[in-house]
Design an enzyme around this catalytic site. Structure first.
Site, PDB file in Angstrom:
ATOM      1  N   ASP A 161      -7.207  -4.304  -4.640  1.00 28.97           N
ATOM      2  CA  ASP A 161      -6.827  -2.994  -4.079  1.00 28.97           C
ATOM      3  C   ASP A 161      -5.473  -2.505  -4.611  1.00 28.97           C
ATOM      4  OD1 ASP A 161      -8.196  -4.907  -2.469  1.00 28.97           O
ATOM      5  OD2 ASP A 161      -8.178  -3.550  -0.764  1.00 28.97           O
TER       6      ASP A 161
ATOM      7  N   ASP B 271       0.791  -1.233   0.000  1.00 25.33           N
ATOM      8  CA  ASP B 271       0.000   0.000   0.000  1.00 25.33           C
ATOM      9  C   ASP B 271       0.827   1.289   0.000  1.00 25.33           C
ATOM     10  OD1 ASP B 271      -2.589  -0.972  -0.275  1.00 25.33           O
ATOM     11  OD2 ASP B 271      -2.661  -1.571   1.825  1.00 25.33           O
TER      12      ASP B 271
END
Ligand code: GLY
Length: 422
Positions: free
Chosen positions: A196, A129
């Protein structure tokens, strides 16, 4: 002869009537379209007023720049991750957006402070991320700081991009996800990827344009194409996770980590996919990415409920149908504003802008904007793990919902003013 003359006159009259009706219809639809693409000024101004007020008091609630808001599960007060948590970039990101929207220097200073708190993560190899964390913080800061500081920000972003790229496997052709591997799963032969990750490709694209090797862009393109090939179902819905065999790159299985079940489409996952694919087009101008982004957006729009706020999962069981995810709605609203500037077909352009505006209007309403609640969050009703063990953060504020909400407001205003989102 005279009958013929009368017929011609009747025909002309008839034609004129048809033309007049057609013009009236056209004028009404143009009016209707422009009306649906515009929010009442009072709604936008109110959303901004509430957002600035809450962000201003959040600085006292959050207190120090080693704490980063994540969700607000208890009495709508923020809970925190440290700088290594996946949500850490969104709070500084909100402060940067508030600065750009208000021009108030205190937001800029707070944004700089919380952005600086993230620098040490630039070599963190334990997360997929880094794109979220660094693009929202340092990425937004770039244009709002002095040239010297921007140079330092640039170096930090490039380092973060290089670190993220270390998760790329040439065998699988994708970046690896950090969940679903040890300690979450003991099967070390697998290579899990979640949808994601599409949101993190921006950091690789940006890095390749700013001094990092070109291979980062190639890896981002590979990852995006494979995600589309393997995560999209024949009906246009999407999986959340695909597990590959580490050694061969073959698919092991497909499933779900945050949605209803293996067959469902988790709305936030689909939202990340739509936004991420739009970013792929922004950086490559490859028409096949535009087509993919549109297909993902069309599916989201098709499955949206008439209130214009997505459920937590498009295929949730009847008992969960009422559970909303404001964050997915904010993410797609923002993405649709951008996508509307890329598509050439006028009807499609109008459709995306109209839907983005309707979704934003719903989020600005008293049902979603946290105007009367005692909280420093901006939006209510986002959902993290409804059906997972622990069932945390269901129907609560989430910092990423606030970030994409502010970004959608900013894009809406920019489009109104300049016809562009950037
Ligand atoms: N996987 C991060 C989220 O969207 O909740």
């Amino acid at each position: 002869m005279s009958i013929c003359f009368i017929n011609t006159r009747i025909m002309r009259l008839h034609d004129l009537k048809v033309i007049a009706f057609a013009l009236l219809f056209l004028a009404l639809s143009v009016l209707q379209q422009s009306r649906c693409q515009q929010l009442p000024d009072s709604l936008v101004q109110n959303a901004l007023r509430v957002s600035f007020k809450h962000l201003e008091s959040s600085v006292i609630e959050v207190r120090d720049s080693t704490r980063f808001p994540s969700y607000a599960p208890h009495d709508l007060q923020w809970s925190y991750f440290n700088s290594g948590g996946w949500t850490s970039g969104f709070y500084p990101g909100c402060l940067w957006l508030a600065y750009e929207l208000s021009g108030r220097n205190e937001f800029r200073e707070w944004a700089r402070t919380w952005t600086a708190g993230l620098e040490k993560e630039k070599r963190n190899t334990n997360t997929h991320d880094l794109g979220f964390m660094f693009c929202c913080s340092f990425g937004n800061g770039l244009k709002n700081v002095s040239q010297n500081e921007a140079r330092a920000y640039r170096d930090i972003l490039v380092q973060a991009a290089l670190t993220l790229d270390r998760r790329y496997s040439p065998k699988v052709g994708m970046l690896r996800c950090y969940w679903d591997e040890a300690p979450f799963s003991q099967d070390t032969t697998l290579y899990p990827v979640v949808v994601d990750i599409m949101m993190n490709l921006e950091l690789l694209f940006w890095g390749a344009e700013n001094g990092a090797p070109q291979s980062l862009k190639d890896h981002a393109i590979q990852h995006a194409n494979k995600t589309y090939r393997d995560f999209v179902r024949p009906d246009g819905g999407t999986y959340h996770v695909v597990r590959y065999k580490k050694d061969s790159g073959e698919i092991f299985n497909k499933g779900q980590l945050q949605g209803q079940d293996e067959k469902s489409t988790w709305t936030r996952g689909h939202a990340w996919f739509t936004y991420g694919m739009t970013v792929c087009y922004r950086y490559t101008r490859d028409e096949s990415f535009l087509e993919k982004a549109c297909a993902l957006a069309d599916y989201f729009i098709k499955r949206l409920t008439p209130d214009d706020v997505s459920a937590w999962d498009f295929d949730s069981k009847p008992e969960f149908k009422h559970v909303k995810d404001a964050s997915a709605t904010a993410i797609v609203s923002s993405a649709l504003f951008e996508l509307s500037t890329y598509v050439k077909d006028q009807a499609q352009k109008g459709k995306y802008r109209e839907k983005a505006t309707a979704m934003l209007a719903a989020l600005c309403s008293k049902d979603y904007l946290a105007e009367r609640e005692k909280t420093n969050a901006l939006l209510l009703h986002s959902t993290q793990y409804l059906t997972q063990p622990g069932n945390q953060n269901t129907d609560k504020p989430a910092i990423f919902a606030d970030y994409y909400f502010l970004e959608a407001v900013k894009r809406y205003l920019a489009l109104e003013k300049t016809g562009r989102v950037f």
